[in-house]
Write an enzyme that holds these catalytic residues in place. Structure first.
Site, short mmCIF file in Angstrom:
data_model
loop_
_atom_site.label_atom_id
_atom_site.label_comp_id
_atom_site.label_asym_id
_atom_site.label_seq_id
_atom_site.Cartn_x
_atom_site.Cartn_y
_atom_site.Cartn_z
N ARG A 157 35.59 -36.64 100.26
CA ARG A 157 36.84 -36.02 99.80
C ARG A 157 37.91 -36.30 100.86
O ARG A 157 37.62 -36.40 102.06
CB ARG A 157 36.66 -34.52 99.62
N LYS A 180 32.10 -28.86 101.81
CA LYS A 180 32.36 -27.49 101.38
C LYS A 180 31.35 -26.54 102.00
O LYS A 180 30.17 -26.86 102.11
CB LYS A 180 32.31 -27.40 99.85
N HIS A 252 40.66 -38.73 94.77
CA HIS A 252 39.45 -38.47 93.99
C HIS A 252 39.09 -39.68 93.13
O HIS A 252 37.93 -39.85 92.76
CB HIS A 252 39.63 -37.22 93.12
N ARG A 255 36.78 -41.59 95.10
CA ARG A 255 35.48 -40.90 95.11
C ARG A 255 34.72 -41.19 93.82
O ARG A 255 33.52 -41.47 93.83
CB ARG A 255 35.72 -39.40 95.30
N HIS A 278 27.11 -33.04 96.58
CA HIS A 278 27.06 -32.10 95.46
C HIS A 278 25.88 -31.15 95.64
O HIS A 278 24.78 -31.58 95.99
CB HIS A 278 26.90 -32.85 94.13
N TYR A 287 28.64 -38.87 86.14
CA TYR A 287 28.90 -40.28 86.41
C TYR A 287 27.94 -41.19 85.66
O TYR A 287 28.22 -42.36 85.44
CB TYR A 287 28.80 -40.56 87.91
#
Length: 307
Positions: A157, A180, A252, A255, A278, A287
């Site tokens: 990110r 995150k 993004h 990404r 993730h 994806y």
């Protein structure tokens, strides 16, 4: 407890105990500021006065705006409200959760838009000089090339990339990324990005650092301060314009392109999940739909009885 004090307590909890990024924390703050203002306009200043009917009326009011908000925005707003009320119950500030029955709106599942490999190459070439062609005085171009090469090479990110320190790239073939929740992951770095970052560290960063105060941050702005997320976004937009890419391109997008190109090249979805950081493989599996489309195209053009 007063609504404003309860909101402040929740934001402190998100900052200290959950370690959310400034970007995510800002979204919660904006959503709860809207909710608190709506409650205040309705004469509700104490959390004890909030009922399930209050929450339902708030959601209906927001959904009925003209123009109506995007379903994703409404879903995020409801998520913020639910999280706040759960916190109040858990901390025994409230006896019951008036948002317990609140269900978020269904958002359309959109396939992420990815660039082709040729488009990515054009974008990178437009961002700055190749490492072996960089000349003195091209510090900004050298930095921009390293930034975009690293974004595409790692799938990180943009907030993760601008938070990198020089020490995070001490081992050139891997990158230590803090994602995150301050979770750390290790991502391999390809030879093109390695060369671009090495050129930046030797030919550009020393000069940019000289212009400002000392900082461990990897990417610096023109005046030597750490590069912001907004500035990184602008770097990408300018490169996209020079590359004549008509589609909307964001950090993004790179990404998405990273994940799509890995899967098209045969990578396992769980490996891609780990690289992207993730928490759930279900997030990564979106994806695979892109790769299925590519498989259909190959089948349609290759199989003798496909048509």
């Amino acid at each position: 407890m007063r609504v404003d004090r309860a909101v402040d307590a929740y934001l402190r909890h998100l900052t200290v105990e959950r370690g959310l990024s400034e970007h995510t924390l800002g979204a919660y703050r904006r959503d709860l500021t809207v909710y608190a203002a709506w409650l205040g306009a309705d004469g509700i200043e104490d959390t004890a006065a909030i009922t399930s009917d209050t929450v339902a009326a708030f959601v209906a009011d927001r959904a009925g705006q003209d123009p109506p908000p995007a379903s994703s925005s409404l879903a995020r707003l409801q998520s913020s409200v639910r999280g706040w009320h759960r916190f109040l119950v858990r901390e025994e500030i409230a006896d019951a959760d008036p948002a317990a029955r609140l269900r978020p709106p269904k958002t359309p599942r959109r396939l992420p838009k990815a660039l082709t490999i040729e488009q990515v190459e054009a974008l990178l070439d437009a961002s700055g000089p190749r490492p072996d062609e960089a000349m003195p005085g091209e510090e900004i171009g050298i930095r921009d090339r390293a930034l975009l090469e690293l974004l595409y090479a790692t799938g990180a990110r943009v907030s993760e990339i601008v938070q990198l320190d020089v020490d995070d790239v001490a081992h050139a073939d891997v990158l230590r990324v803090r994602g995150k929740g301050d979770k750390e992951r290790i991502v391999p770095v390809g030879s093109y990005a390695q060369a671009a970052v090495a050129a930046y560290l030797t030919r550009a960063r020393p000069e940019l650092s000289r212009r400002g105060r000392a900082t461990p941050r990897l990417f610096l702005g023109a005046r030597g301060a750490p590069l912001s997320r907004q500035s990184a976004w602008l770097v990408l937009q300018q490169a996209a314009q020079r590359a004549s890419l008509t589609a909307h391109v964001s950090p993004h997008t790179l990404r998405h392109s990273f994940a799509t190109h890995l899967l098209q090249g045969g990578a396992d979805v769980r490996v891609v999940q780990e690289l992207l950081g993730h928490a759930s493989v279900a997030t990564t599996q979106i994806y695979t739909h892109v790769s299925v489309d590519a498989l259909r195209d190959v089948y349609a053009t290759s199989h003798p009885r496909a048509r």
